[in-house]
Design a protein around this motif. Structure first.
Motif, short mmCIF file in Angstrom:
data_model
loop_
_atom_site.label_atom_id
_atom_site.label_comp_id
_atom_site.label_asym_id
_atom_site.label_seq_id
_atom_site.Cartn_x
_atom_site.Cartn_y
_atom_site.Cartn_z
N PHE A 203 0.41 -0.73 -0.10
CA PHE A 203 0.37 0.13 -0.01
C PHE A 203 1.11 1.13 0.07
O PHE A 203 0.66 1.90 -0.94
N PHE A 204 1.74 0.98 0.85
CA PHE A 204 2.80 2.03 1.09
C PHE A 204 3.22 2.94 -0.50
O PHE A 204 3.47 3.19 -1.01
N ASN A 205 3.88 1.34 -1.54
CA ASN A 205 4.65 1.74 -2.61
C ASN A 205 3.69 1.78 -3.47
O ASN A 205 3.98 2.59 -4.54
N ILE A 206 2.21 1.66 -3.91
CA ILE A 206 1.66 1.73 -5.08
C ILE A 206 1.06 3.42 -4.87
O ILE A 206 1.21 3.96 -5.55
N HIS A 207 1.43 3.62 -2.99
CA HIS A 207 0.71 5.37 -3.91
C HIS A 207 2.37 5.88 -3.53
O HIS A 207 2.35 7.20 -3.81
N ILE A 208 3.30 5.39 -3.13
CA ILE A 208 4.80 6.27 -2.75
C ILE A 208 5.90 5.70 -3.16
O ILE A 208 6.47 5.16 -1.99
N PRO A 209 5.88 4.93 -4.79
CA PRO A 209 6.62 4.28 -4.70
C PRO A 209 8.44 5.01 -4.67
O PRO A 209 8.73 5.58 -5.24
N LYS A 210 8.95 3.77 -3.77
CA LYS A 210 9.99 4.09 -4.11
C LYS A 210 11.20 3.67 -5.07
O LYS A 210 11.75 5.09 -5.66
N ASN A 211 10.66 2.99 -5.65
CA ASN A 211 11.66 3.01 -7.07
C ASN A 211 10.31 2.22 -8.16
O ASN A 211 9.91 1.43 -7.52
N THR A 212 10.62 1.81 -9.71
CA THR A 212 9.75 1.27 -10.28
C THR A 212 9.62 -0.72 -10.00
O THR A 212 8.77 -0.90 -9.81
N LYS A 213 11.04 -0.53 -9.31
CA LYS A 213 10.73 -2.66 -8.77
C LYS A 213 9.99 -2.26 -7.18
O LYS A 213 9.06 -3.16 -7.70
N SER A 214 9.59 -1.56 -6.68
CA SER A 214 8.69 -2.06 -5.73
C SER A 214 7.82 -1.29 -5.73
O SER A 214 6.66 -2.32 -5.47
N LEU A 215 7.74 -0.08 -7.01
CA LEU A 215 6.06 0.15 -7.03
C LEU A 215 5.25 -1.99 -8.35
O LEU A 215 4.72 -1.72 -7.39
N ILE A 216 6.12 -2.26 -9.19
CA ILE A 216 5.47 -2.95 -9.54
C ILE A 216 5.26 -4.09 -8.57
O ILE A 216 4.56 -5.14 -9.07
N ARG A 217 6.03 -4.59 -7.82
CA ARG A 217 6.26 -5.64 -6.88
C ARG A 217 4.81 -5.48 -6.42
O ARG A 217 3.90 -6.46 -6.04
#
Ligand code: ADP
Ligand code: MG
Length: 699
Positions: A203-217
C-alpha cells in the motif's frame, strides 16, 4: 470505530467543504476509500532508463539517446509518424498520431534527446506513443525530479484545488495514520512462494513508490489479492453448490446411446468430441449436479455432443431438453435430431413461440406424463406452463444469447435441479472465462472435424462488386449456395431496413428468375414465412440466401460456400466470426467476403484485418478483448463482474492464472479454511463472501 471507517472530513487538510467534493466527485467517504483511491499512472523522473531494461509494466519513464530515422506510415486516419530512437542498449519506436507535420519538421535527426513516456510492447518491439521529447546536449543536468503518482481527479476538483497533486498530499498525510491497519490477508506460504511484499509495504509503494521495482511488486501484490479472493469465491461457490445439491446419477450407458453410437453415427467423432463426451459422462454419473460450459469454435460439432449427452439421460429414464436462441436454430436442431434418431424409439418434440395452441397443449401434456423424451425449443421452454415429468438434463445452446435469469429458470423445472450443460461458439479469452465462468467446469472442443478447408477471407470495397457478382454466378453454376448478409441490428431502424430492401432489389436484378432462386429472411417476417424460406435454402431449392443477422448463430447448410457480409464494418468481431462460420462446413473450399465503405474508423479497420488474418476463434476473441475491453465485449449484463480496482484482465492474465492456481491448491487441502496457517485468508475471505452473497450466480 475503526480508523479506516473514519469520515474523510476528519483527515487533516480536508474539512467539510472538501469532504463534500470528494464524496460527490470521487465517492470517497472514508479513510479507507481514500486508501483505495489508486493512482492511474506514474511518472518516474528519478533516473534515466536503458532501452534494454524496459518491461511492459513500467510507468512513464525517461530515456536518453538519439532519433536515427523518421518516417510516415499508413494513410488518412491510420496515418502516423514513427521515429526510431536509439540509446547505447537498443532501439524503440516513438509514435505520433497527431501533429505529424509539426513534429516531423522540428525533430533533429542524430541529435541527443531526452524522451519521456510509457513504454508498451507491441508486435515484438517497444514503442512509446506520444512521448514528450526534449533536445538535450548531454544528460548531466536534468536528473531526479523524482517519482510521482498521478491520481484520477475531475475538472471540478481541479478547479477547487483538489488536483492529483493535492490528492497525493492527502494520501501522504493519511498513510502514516494507518501504520497499524494493514493486517496481513494472505498466508506466509503464498507470500514467500511468490515473493510478494507485505500488505503494508504494497500500500505504501503503490501510493509513494520508492522506485520502479518496488512499484511493480506492490501492484503485483494488490492485483494478486484482488484476483485471489475473487477466484477463491468462485471456487467455493462451486464446491458449496456441489455439496448442497444432490445431482441425479446417470450410471447407465444403455441401448439408445450404444445403439446410436455403434450403428448410426455417420462419422467418427473427433478426439476432442470424444474427450468432451467423457468429461460430460463422468459428471453425469458422479451423483453431483453437472454445471459445465462447453466451448467450441463454430462448426466444431457441439450439437452432436449435445445429442449424445441427451441420449444418456434418456437411457436413464430421464427427460432432456435443449434451448436455442432463435426459431430457426431450434427448427434446425429438431430436424437434425429427428434425422439422426429416426431409427431409435425416442419421442422428440419442438416447442417455439409459433407452435400452434392445439399442438402446444399436447406437448404440455406429454411432457408431464413423460411420453416426450427430448424437447427442443426456444425461450418458449421457460414458460411456467411447461412442466416436465422428470427433467434430468438441460442444454443451452449459444448460451451467451440468454440472460442469467432465463437460464436460472430452467433449473427450477424440477425439485432437484437437473444437470446443466451450456454451450457457446463465441470463444472467450481464457482470462475472461475464468472470471465469468470460474464456478463452472469447462470443456473445450479445440479441433474441427477432418477435411474442412479453411475459409478464405477477403475484404473488398464497392469497386469490386462486378467481379464478386461474377464469382457468385460461377459458384452457383458449380452447385454451391451463397449467403449475403446485411446489418439490421435494431430491426426498427428505418435506414437499415431501407438498405436491406435496396440490397434485395439489386440482388434480384443481378440474379434474375428463373435462372436464380433467392431466399429472403429478416426479423420482420412471420415465423412460418421464415421457416419456409429457410427450408428452401436448406433443401437447395434456392441458390442465394439474403438475410439479416438472424442466421448468425448455429445455422448449418454444408453446401453453402460463400458468405458475403455487407457493411461489414458495422459488425463486431465475434459476430463476423460467427457469420463466417456459416460456410466452410462442407468439403468445398469456402469464401468469406467482407464488403465495406472506404471511410472507416481505426477500430473497424483493425476488426476487418483481423478477420482476414486469422480463422482462429480464440485469437479473434483475444483481439476483440483488446479492442473493446472486457466490459463491452461481454455486454453490460455481465460486465459488473469484471469491475476490478487495479486488475486489467487484458494485461494481467499471468497474475490471474497464478491466483486461480493458488486458490485451487488452497481449497484442495483446506476446503473450509480451518487450518491455523490460513487464518489470515479466512479472516479476509468470510466477510468478503458475505458482501458478495447477493451476487451468486447460476449459469
Ligand atoms: P457447432 O459446434 O458450430 O454447433 P455443428 O454441431 O453445427 O457445429 O456441426 C457442424 C457440422 O459438422 C454439422 O454438419 C455436423 O453434422 C458436422 N460434424 C459434427 N461432428 C463431426 C465429425 N466428427 N465428423 C464430421 N462431421 C461432423
Ligand atoms: Mg451450434
Amino acid at each position: 470505530m475503526h480508523i479506516l471507517t473514519t469520515s474523510i472530513e476528519y483527515l487533516k487538510g480536508v474539512g467539510p467543504v472538501r469532504a463534500d467534493l470528494l464524496k460527490k466527485e470521487l465517492k470517497i467517504f472514508t479513510f479507507r476509500d481514500l486508501l483505495f483511491h489508486f493512482p492511474f499512472r506514474y511518472i518516474d523522473k528519478s533516473k534515466i532508463y536503458l532501452i534494454a531494461d524496459l518491461t511492459p509494466e513500467m510507468p512513464n519513464i525517461q530515456l536518453f539517446g538519439k532519433i536515427i530515422k523518421i518516417e510516415e506510415k499508413g494513410h488518412k486516419k491510420s496515418k502516423r509518424l514513427i521515429a526510431s530512437f536509439q540509446d547505447k542498449s537498443g532501439i524503440v519506436e516513438l509514435v505520433w498520431f497527431k501533429g505529424l507535420r509539426w513534429i516531423k519538421s522540428s525533430i533533429k535527426l542524430n541529435s541527443k534527446y531526452l524522451v519521456f513516456g510509457k513504454p508498451s510492447f507491441f508486435k515484438g518491439t517497444y514503442n512509446i506513443v506520444h512521448p514528450e521529447i526534449d533536445l538535450k546536449e548531454d544528460n548531466d543536468n536534468f536528473f531526479a525530479t523524482g517519482f510521482q503518482a498521478v491520481y484520477p481527479s475531475t475538472e471540478l476538483l481541479n478547479s477547487r484545488g483538489l488536483s492529483s497533486r493535492a490528492i497525493s498530499k492527502l494520501i501522504k498525510t493519511l498513510l502514516p495514520l494507518l501504520q497499524d491497519c494493514f493486517d496481513e490477508t494472505l498466508s506466509t506460504d503464498i507470500i514467500s512462494k511468490s515473493n510478494l511484499p507485505s500488505r503494508k509495504e504494497a500500500f505504501f509503494n503503490i501510493h509513494i513508490p520508492k522506485n520502479t521495482k518496488s512499484l511493480i511488486r506492490a501492484q503485483k501484490r494488490l492485483k494478486f489479492e484482488e484476483l485471489f479472493f475473487f477466484q477463491l469465491h468462485l471456487l467455493k461457490t462451486k464446491v458449496n453448490r456441489q455439496e448442497k445439491i444432490k445431482g441425479y446419477s446417470f450410471h447407465i450407458l444403455g441401448d439408445n446411446f450404444n445403439n446410436f453410437y455403434q450403428n448410426f453415427l455417420p462419422f467418427d467423432l473427433t478426439n476432442a468430441q470424444k474427450r468432451v463426451l467423457r468429461e460430460i459422462r463422468n459428471d453425469l454419473k458422479s451423483s453431483k449436479q453437472m454445471n459445465r460450459l462447453l466451448q467450441g469454435d463454430v462448426g466444431s460439432g457441439k450439437t452432436l455432443v449435445a445429442l449424445l449427452s441427451m441420449l444418456i439421460a434418456v437411457d436413464n429414464k430421464y427427460q432432456a431438453c435443449i434451448m436455442a436462441p432463435t426459431e430457426i436454430l431450434s427448427q434446425q436442431h429438431f430436424q437434425y435430431f429427428s434425422d439422426f434418431l429416426n431409427s431409435l424409439d425416442i419421442n422428440i418434440a419442438l416447442l417455439t413461440g409459433s407452435t400452434k395452441a392445439k399442438y402446444r397443449k399436447t406437448i404440455h401434456e406429454q411432457l408431464e406424463d413423460g411420453s416426450i423424451d427430448l424437447l427442443i425449443g426456444t425461450h418458449a421452454l421457460l414458460e411456467d406452463s411447461v412442466k416436465f415429468h422428470n427433467l434430468g438434463l438441460v442444454i443451452i445452446d449459444e448460451q451467451h444469447r440468454f440472460g442469467v435469469a432465463q437460464r436460472a429458470r430452467l433449473w427450477k423445472k424440477n425439485n432437484r435441479p437437473p444437470h446443466v450443460l451450456v454451450m457457446t461458439a463465441t470463444p472467450i479469452p481464457r482470462t475472461l472465462s475464468m472470471t465469468l465462468y470460474g464456478d463452472l467446469d469447462i470443456s473445450v472442443i479445440d479441433e474441427l472435424p477432418p477435411g474442412r478447408k479453411l475459409v478464405k477471407t477477403t475484404w473488398k470495397s464497392d469497386s469490386s462488386r462486378l467481379k464478386i457478382i461474377n464469382f457468385i454466378k460461377q459458384q452457383i453454376k458449380s452447385g454451391r449456395q451463397i449467403y449475403i448478409v446485411f446489418p439490421l441490428i435494431d430491426e426498427s431502424e428505418k435506414l437499415e431496413y431501407k438498405n436491406l430492401v435496396e440490397g434485395i432489389n439489386s440482388i434480384e436484378r443481378e440474379f434474375p428468375l428463373p435462372e436464380y432462386q433467392v431466399s429472403i429472411l429478416h426479423g420482420q417476417m412471420k415465423a412460418e414465412d421464415k421457416e419456409y424460406e429457410m427450408k428452401r435454402f436448406v433443401e437447395g431449392v434456392t441458390n442465394i440466401m439474403v438475410s439479416t443477422t438472424v442466421i448468425e448463430v448455429g445455422v448449418n447448410v454444408p453446401n453453402a460456400s460463400v458468405m458475403i457480409i455487407e457493411s461489414a464494418e458495422r459488425f463486431g468481431l465475434s459476430q463476423l466470426h460467427q457469420l463466417r462460420g456459416r460456410v466452410g462446413r462442407g468439403a468445398e473450399q469456402s469464401y468469406c467476403i467482407l464488403m465495406s465503405g472506404n471511410k472507416l474508423s481505426n477500430e473497424a479497420k483493425a476488426r476487418l484485418s483481423t478477420m482476414v488474418e486469422t480463422n482462429d476463434g480464440f485469437k479473434i476473441a483475444e483481439e476483440d478483448l483488446k479492442l473493446r475491453g472486457p466490459g463491452d465485449m461481454m455486454g453490460t449484463q455481465q460486465s459488473g463482474m469484471l469491475n476490478f480496482k487495479l486488475v486489467d484482465l487484458v494485461r494481467d492474465n499471468n497474475i490471474l492464472i497464478f491466483a486461480r492456481r493458488e486458490a485451487e491448491n488452497l481449497l484442495k487441502y483446506d476446503q473450509n479454511l480451518e487450518k491455523a496457517e490460513n487464518i489470515n485468508i479466512a479472516k479476509t475471505y468470510f466477510p468478503y463472501a458475505k458482501e458478495r452473497l447477493g451476487w451468486s450466480r447460476i449459469s
